[in-house]
Design a protein around this motif. Structure first.
Motif, PDB file in Angstrom:
ATOM      1  N   CYS A  91       0.826  -1.211   0.000  1.00 43.30           N
ATOM      2  CA  CYS A  91       0.000   0.000   0.000  1.00 43.30           C
ATOM      3  C   CYS A  91       0.861   1.263   0.000  1.00 43.30           C
ATOM      4  N   ALA A  92       0.583   2.137  -0.944  1.00 43.15           N
ATOM      5  CA  ALA A  92       1.248   3.442  -0.962  1.00 43.15           C
ATOM      6  C   ALA A  92       0.649   4.283   0.159  1.00 43.15           C
ATOM      7  N   ALA A  93       1.455   4.582   1.168  1.00 47.39           N
ATOM      8  CA  ALA A  93       0.949   5.285   2.351  1.00 47.39           C
ATOM      9  C   ALA A  93       2.059   6.115   2.965  1.00 47.39           C
ATOM     10  N   LEU A  94       1.664   7.131   3.729  1.00 47.53           N
ATOM     11  CA  LEU A  94       2.639   8.041   4.338  1.00 47.53           C
ATOM     12  C   LEU A  94       3.165   7.526   5.667  1.00 47.53           C
ATOM     13  N   SER A  95       2.376   6.669   6.351  1.00 45.00           N
ATOM     14  CA  SER A  95       2.758   6.245   7.700  1.00 45.00           C
ATOM     15  C   SER A  95       3.231   4.797   7.714  1.00 45.00           C
ATOM     16  N   ALA A  96       4.154   4.515   8.646  1.00 45.51           N
ATOM     17  CA  ALA A  96       4.690   3.160   8.849  1.00 45.51           C
ATOM     18  C   ALA A  96       5.121   2.532   7.538  1.00 45.51           C
ATOM     19  N   SER A  97       5.840   3.322   6.743  1.00 46.61           N
ATOM     20  CA  SER A  97       6.149   2.894   5.386  1.00 46.61           C
ATOM     21  C   SER A  97       7.644   2.698   5.163  1.00 46.61           C
ATOM     22  N   THR A 114      -6.730   7.825  -3.255  1.00 48.45           N
ATOM     23  CA  THR A 114      -6.926   9.158  -3.827  1.00 48.45           C
ATOM     24  C   THR A 114      -5.864  10.116  -3.291  1.00 48.45           C
ATOM     25  N   GLU A 115      -5.613  11.175  -4.039  1.00 49.98           N
ATOM     26  CA  GLU A 115      -4.620  12.159  -3.619  1.00 49.98           C
ATOM     27  C   GLU A 115      -5.092  12.923  -2.378  1.00 49.98           C
ATOM     28  N   SER A 116      -6.399  13.054  -2.213  1.00 50.40           N
ATOM     29  CA  SER A 116      -6.922  13.852  -1.100  1.00 50.40           C
ATOM     30  C   SER A 116      -6.986  13.082   0.209  1.00 50.40           C
ATOM     31  N   THR A 117      -7.394  11.818   0.165  1.00 51.32           N
ATOM     32  CA  THR A 117      -7.601  11.073   1.416  1.00 51.32           C
ATOM     33  C   THR A 117      -6.734   9.821   1.547  1.00 51.32           C
ATOM     34  N   GLY A 118      -6.068   9.415   0.485  1.00 53.30           N
ATOM     35  CA  GLY A 118      -5.256   8.208   0.574  1.00 53.30           C
ATOM     36  C   GLY A 118      -6.104   6.952   0.647  1.00 53.30           C
ATOM     37  N   LEU A 119      -5.540   5.916   1.241  1.00 47.24           N
ATOM     38  CA  LEU A 119      -6.226   4.628   1.320  1.00 47.24           C
ATOM     39  C   LEU A 119      -7.050   4.510   2.598  1.00 47.24           C
ATOM     40  N   SER A 120      -8.104   3.703   2.522  1.00 44.95           N
ATOM     41  CA  SER A 120      -8.946   3.457   3.694  1.00 44.95           C
ATOM     42  C   SER A 120      -8.213   2.563   4.685  1.00 44.95           C
ATOM     43  N   GLU A 121      -8.718   2.547   5.906  1.00 43.93           N
ATOM     44  CA  GLU A 121      -8.093   1.774   6.981  1.00 43.93           C
ATOM     45  C   GLU A 121      -8.080   0.275   6.660  1.00 43.93           C
ATOM     46  N   ALA A 122      -9.078  -0.189   5.938  1.00 42.26           N
ATOM     47  CA  ALA A 122      -9.147  -1.617   5.605  1.00 42.26           C
ATOM     48  C   ALA A 122      -7.917  -2.060   4.816  1.00 42.26           C
ATOM     49  N   TRP A 123      -7.479  -1.217   3.895  1.00 43.93           N
ATOM     50  CA  TRP A 123      -6.283  -1.556   3.109  1.00 43.93           C
ATOM     51  C   TRP A 123      -5.035  -1.514   3.973  1.00 43.93           C
ATOM     52  N   LEU A 124      -4.934  -0.511   4.812  1.00 48.01           N
ATOM     53  CA  LEU A 124      -3.740  -0.371   5.639  1.00 48.01           C
ATOM     54  C   LEU A 124      -3.611  -1.524   6.630  1.00 48.01           C
ATOM     55  N   LYS A 125      -4.741  -2.013   7.128  1.00 46.93           N
ATOM     56  CA  LYS A 125      -4.709  -3.158   8.052  1.00 46.93           C
ATOM     57  C   LYS A 125      -4.318  -4.446   7.339  1.00 46.93           C
ATOM     58  N   ALA A 126      -4.727  -4.574   6.077  1.00 47.62           N
ATOM     59  CA  ALA A 126      -4.461  -5.804   5.325  1.00 47.62           C
ATOM     60  C   ALA A 126      -3.108  -5.783   4.628  1.00 47.62           C
TER      61      ALA A 126
END
Length: 269
Positions: free
Chosen positions: A198-204, A222-234
């Protein structure tokens, strides 16, 4: 094959219906059909086994012989309709035009119908993309990289929006596309034993340090909100492209391209 009819008036009932089909996603869903403009895009759709229901062309721009050659490999031969320049200009949405427009049957893009030919698949997942230009650019990148699939989670718009077809330069038809909810796509990836990055700003982790050699799904939000928590958890691992300027993000299609081609680079070594 003969030309079945000629339409000269922009007020013709069929032409009015096609304008609605082009402009309204509701109408595209209702009719299970959409509009394609341009020879290359129509050829790519035919190659991808889309059913061409009818083909409208302006003899002032393109010859009937070229039209017949365009559809010679279509599985089911479409109705051919000659239209006046006034009618064609009413339907055309591109500034540079080629004189031919197709009415095409949509596909469902269900996940259970998606076939992955490569066990070591490389997949792009886009969650909740909204802007047609971004979706088109993502599809162009996926085509350039010859990805195994593009999965769209929780789509906010209509895949057959004319602006997506135009901005993808027909790559809507060259990609293996699946559509579903985030939970459905997560289940699909788990079943296929595909790692999730997952492309993410935290824990990356910096993307160049990540190993993409196994079956991998690169996931962008999305550029505005990023990924949902479901993706980050998985996520198998969150990845990041280091920013050296004064902002912390790039256009989603640019970010996806960087990540995808790093994976391709590793796999080519």
């Amino acid at each position: 094959m003969n030309i079945s009819k000629h339409i000269s008036s922009p007020q013709n009932a069929m032409i009015k219906q096609l304008v609605l089909l082009q402009e309204k996603s509701r109408e595209r869903r209702k009719q299970d059909a959409f509009i394609i403009e341009g020879k290359r895009e129509i050829s790519l759709a035919i190659k991808a086994d889309y059913e061409i229901k009818s083909l409208l062309y302006s003899p002032d721009i393109i010859s009937s012989g070229m039209v017949l050659d365009l559809v010679k490999n279509a599985g089911k031969q479409p109705e051919l309709i000659e239209v006046s320049d006034a009618v064609y200009q009413k339907l055309a949405y591109r500034t540079s035009t080629e004189g031919v427009i197709a009415v095409v049957k949509t596909k469902k893009h269900a996940l259970h119908d998606l076939q992955l030919k490569n066990k070591n698949a490389l997949i792009l997942v886009a969650e909740a993309p909204e802007k047609p230009g971004n979706i088109g650019a993502l599809l162009r990148t996926a085509d350039a990289a010859n990805l195994d699939a593009v999965l769209i989670a929780n789509p906010k718009g209509d895949l057959y929006n004319p602006n997506i077809i135009r901005s993808s330069v027909g790559c809507l038809f060259t990609n293996n596309i699946g559509i579903g909810s985030t939970s459905e796509i997560l289940a699909f990836l788990k079943e296929k034993q595909i790692h999730i990055y997952c492309a993410a700003l935290s824990a990356s982790e910096t993307y160049t340090k990540t190993n993409f050699m196994g079956a991998s799904a690169i996931v962008v939000g999305t550029e505005s909100t990023g990924l949902s928590e479901a993706w980050l958890k998985a996520s198998t691992k969150n990845i990041i492209i280091p920013m050296e300027g004064q902002i912390d993000s790039m256009n989603v299609s640019v970010s996806a391209a960087i990540l995808i081609f790093e994976a391709k680079r590793q796999r080519s070594l």
